[in-house]
Design an enzyme around this catalytic site. Sequence first.
Site, mmCIF file in Angstrom:
data_model
loop_
_atom_site.group_PDB
_atom_site.id
_atom_site.type_symbol
_atom_site.label_atom_id
_atom_site.label_comp_id
_atom_site.label_asym_id
_atom_site.label_seq_id
_atom_site.Cartn_x
_atom_site.Cartn_y
_atom_site.Cartn_z
ATOM 1 N N VAL A 11 0.882 -1.261 -0.258
ATOM 2 C CA VAL A 11 0.241 -0.018 0.082
ATOM 3 C C VAL A 11 0.962 1.208 -0.308
ATOM 4 O O VAL A 11 0.719 2.288 -0.532
ATOM 5 C CB VAL A 11 -1.251 -0.180 1.282
ATOM 6 C CG1 VAL A 11 -1.504 1.166 1.711
ATOM 7 C CG2 VAL A 11 -2.240 -1.108 1.074
ATOM 8 N N ASP A 29 10.013 3.390 6.843
ATOM 9 C CA ASP A 29 10.014 2.198 7.086
ATOM 10 C C ASP A 29 11.129 1.427 8.295
ATOM 11 O O ASP A 29 12.201 1.818 8.059
ATOM 12 C CB ASP A 29 9.902 1.558 5.567
ATOM 13 C CG ASP A 29 8.930 -0.044 5.787
ATOM 14 O OD1 ASP A 29 8.300 -0.661 4.987
ATOM 15 O OD2 ASP A 29 9.931 -1.459 6.230
ATOM 16 N N THR A 83 -1.810 -3.859 9.576
ATOM 17 C CA THR A 83 -3.558 -4.990 10.582
ATOM 18 C C THR A 83 -3.487 -5.896 10.131
ATOM 19 O O THR A 83 -4.338 -6.491 10.069
ATOM 20 C CB THR A 83 -4.584 -4.032 10.648
ATOM 21 O OG1 THR A 83 -4.686 -4.030 8.832
ATOM 22 C CG2 THR A 83 -3.948 -2.067 10.539
ATOM 23 N N CYS A 257 -5.570 -9.439 3.163
ATOM 24 C CA CYS A 257 -6.779 -8.622 3.509
ATOM 25 C C CYS A 257 -8.401 -9.884 3.751
ATOM 26 O O CYS A 257 -8.977 -9.461 4.427
ATOM 27 C CB CYS A 257 -7.500 -8.106 1.820
ATOM 28 S SG CYS A 257 -6.468 -6.028 1.619
ATOM 29 N N ARG A 325 1.164 -14.452 1.649
ATOM 30 C CA ARG A 325 0.484 -14.615 3.029
ATOM 31 C C ARG A 325 -0.882 -15.118 3.334
ATOM 32 O O ARG A 325 -1.337 -14.580 2.254
ATOM 33 C CB ARG A 325 0.815 -12.363 3.419
ATOM 34 C CG ARG A 325 2.170 -11.968 3.999
ATOM 35 C CD ARG A 325 1.337 -10.113 3.794
ATOM 36 N NE ARG A 325 1.017 -10.065 3.074
ATOM 37 C CZ ARG A 325 0.987 -8.403 2.804
ATOM 38 N NH1 ARG A 325 1.601 -7.713 3.934
ATOM 39 N NH2 ARG A 325 0.318 -8.039 1.458
HETATM 40 N N1 LIG Z 1 -1.645 -5.554 0.410
HETATM 41 C C1 LIG Z 1 -3.224 -5.007 -0.573
HETATM 42 O O1 LIG Z 1 -3.249 -5.675 -1.617
HETATM 43 C C2 LIG Z 1 -3.161 -4.240 0.494
HETATM 44 C C3 LIG Z 1 -5.190 -3.757 -0.380
HETATM 45 C C4 LIG Z 1 -5.985 -2.967 0.562
HETATM 46 C C5 LIG Z 1 -5.584 -2.313 1.742
HETATM 47 N N2 LIG Z 1 -4.379 -2.643 2.478
HETATM 48 C C6 LIG Z 1 -4.187 -2.518 4.056
HETATM 49 O O2 LIG Z 1 -3.226 -2.272 3.781
HETATM 50 C C7 LIG Z 1 -1.998 -1.686 5.278
HETATM 51 C C8 LIG Z 1 -0.264 -2.481 5.377
HETATM 52 O O3 LIG Z 1 -0.358 -3.383 4.115
HETATM 53 P P1 LIG Z 1 0.201 -3.851 3.278
HETATM 54 O O4 LIG Z 1 -0.110 -5.042 2.610
HETATM 55 O O5 LIG Z 1 0.972 -2.299 3.027
HETATM 56 O O6 LIG Z 1 0.980 -4.527 4.964
HETATM 57 P P2 LIG Z 1 2.841 -4.484 4.247
HETATM 58 O O7 LIG Z 1 3.163 -6.109 4.996
HETATM 59 O O8 LIG Z 1 3.397 -5.136 2.233
HETATM 60 O O9 LIG Z 1 3.705 -3.492 3.698
HETATM 61 C C9 LIG Z 1 3.546 -3.358 5.481
HETATM 62 C C10 LIG Z 1 5.092 -2.078 5.049
HETATM 63 O O10 LIG Z 1 4.863 -1.240 7.018
HETATM 64 C C11 LIG Z 1 6.023 -1.364 7.306
HETATM 65 N N3 LIG Z 1 6.765 -1.499 8.464
HETATM 66 C C12 LIG Z 1 5.893 -2.045 10.007
HETATM 67 N N4 LIG Z 1 5.966 -1.091 11.073
HETATM 68 C C13 LIG Z 1 5.897 -0.044 10.809
HETATM 69 C C14 LIG Z 1 6.471 0.491 11.653
HETATM 70 N N5 LIG Z 1 6.189 0.867 12.573
HETATM 71 N N6 LIG Z 1 6.911 1.901 10.725
HETATM 72 C C15 LIG Z 1 6.842 2.243 8.935
HETATM 73 N N7 LIG Z 1 7.155 0.789 9.080
HETATM 74 C C16 LIG Z 1 7.049 -0.114 9.317
HETATM 75 C C17 LIG Z 1 7.262 -2.552 6.583
HETATM 76 O O11 LIG Z 1 8.332 -3.574 7.029
HETATM 77 C C18 LIG Z 1 6.564 -2.775 5.217
HETATM 78 O O12 LIG Z 1 7.138 -2.400 5.046
HETATM 79 C C19 LIG Z 1 -2.997 -2.606 6.093
HETATM 80 O O13 LIG Z 1 -3.701 -2.753 6.979
HETATM 81 C C20 LIG Z 1 -3.282 -3.794 4.870
HETATM 82 O O14 LIG Z 1 -4.738 -4.834 5.697
HETATM 83 C C21 LIG Z 1 -3.755 -3.813 2.139
#
Ligand SMILES: NC(=O)c1ccc[n+]([C@@H]2O[C@H](COP(=O)([O-])OP(=O)(O)OC[C@H]3O[C@@H](n4cnc5c(N)ncnc54)[C@H](O)[C@@H]3O)[C@@H](O)[C@H]2O)c1
Length: 401
Positions: A11, A29, A83, A257, A325
């Site tokens: 995201v 990050d 999350t 998700c 995942r």
């Molecule tokens: N992946 C999807 O398709 C998608 C779609 C819609 C919504 N979301 C939501 O978006 C959110 C993020 O998901 P994602 O898929 O991008 O996750 P992800 O795991 O791909 O990325 C999360 C990033 O956050 C970093 N991170 C973790 N804790 C941190 C902190 N305290 N400070 C800074 N960086 C930190 C991690 O190192 C990682 O690079 C979630 O709530 C998810 O449910 C995801």
Amino acid sequence: MKVAIIGQGYVGLTISAFAGEFFDVVGFDNNQRIVDQLNSGISHIEGVESSLLQSWIKVGRYQASMKGEDIADAEIVVIAVPTPLSLDRKPDLTFIDAACKTIGENIKSSVLVINESTSFPGTIRNYIKPAIEKYSEGKFEHLYAISPERVDPGRGDFNQRNTPRLYAGLTPEASARTRDFYSKFCDKLIEVSSPEVAEAAKLFENTFRQVNIALVNEFAQIANALGISVYETLDAADTKPYGFMKFTPSAGVGGHCIPVDPSYLAAVAEEHGVPATFIRRANEVNLEMSKYIVNRVVADHRGDLQGKSVLVVGVAYKPNVADVRETAAELVIEHFRSQGAVVSWHDEVVGNWKGESSAPLHGADITVVVTKHDSVDEKKILASAPYVFDTTGKVNGAKGL
Ligand SMILES: NC(=O)c1ccc[n+]([C@@H]2O[C@H](COP(=O)([O-])OP(=O)(O)OC[C@H]3O[C@@H](n4cnc5c(N)ncnc54)[C@H](O)[C@@H]3O)[C@@H](O)[C@H]2O)c1
């Protein structure tokens, strides 16, 4: 204007890539390897081209960082951290809490904080705002808004620009500034009356998918028991021009998700005294699919898989991405191993996973297709074993659901 995006995963990096055209972006990050890789201009996310990242880096529009001081003078902060669920499948906001700490301890003026991470209704109002106020010792009056992310990684037809975006601020000013921010790179913005509506809409969208996938997975079992083709039946139902939306059966659901977000909705429902039995059962049906598939293969082998080599094709949770995942392949492999089968997997998009590498696509006793990437040749799958079971409906000539 400087924008800090906390979390540079699917995201956060996707938003960074779009925002880089209009803002100075700091991609914060806490993973050093990701930060180094991004600063060397290499994207780790499908759909975010390294060349685009390099172009923003070159003109000073993008920088990845682990340092709090690099976000101190941002005017907008977007939260995009995981999350997940805790071990007892309850909402786990520890990453959100850590992001709030980063914001609270480092931001040096009043900013707009937008949450894009998926969470239950009330997260921005009752959790994020108080947490940031606690960590900043109430020094600044920030604005708060929610704009749930709808990105579908690996998808070509919908992106940040043409996917309508919901948003709502805790105050009218927060809403207006959120609209200004996203309107630069999103064509359709829809304001809802409260952050809670936006938060709930995101959870409901994914719960809708979860329960419909569970329904079609259950129906696949019914169709098989009746001796009819589930795919032909679904195609037949899909000729109705209204009131029907086609979902297809699979080995289960995966990703960050669909297997997770409905449990956020169920948890908040149960906290408010509403038993979310339908949502909970849908999750179970999807989880049970892996066992059903293994049982079908076992039945076709006179109840005995002892010592048989099983090749699972596709361990990513969906086609054309490397994301593993919550992948259904994990349970499928586990169930085959518990039957005494010798299991390997083939997925060159994923490459390495759980200390194992992608195996060659040939020479197995049994091949089971869990995810079919476009790059994997159908004929090679069919030639890889004398018995091929396809859970995707994409391999003509194989046995299947
Ligand atoms: N992946 C999807 O398709 C998608 C779609 C819609 C919504 N979301 C939501 O978006 C959110 C993020 O998901 P994602 O898929 O991008 O996750 P992800 O795991 O791909 O990325 C999360 C990033 O956050 C970093 N991170 C973790 N804790 C941190 C902190 N305290 N400070 C800074 N960086 C930190 C991690 O190192 C990682 O690079 C979630 O709530 C998810 O449910 C995801």
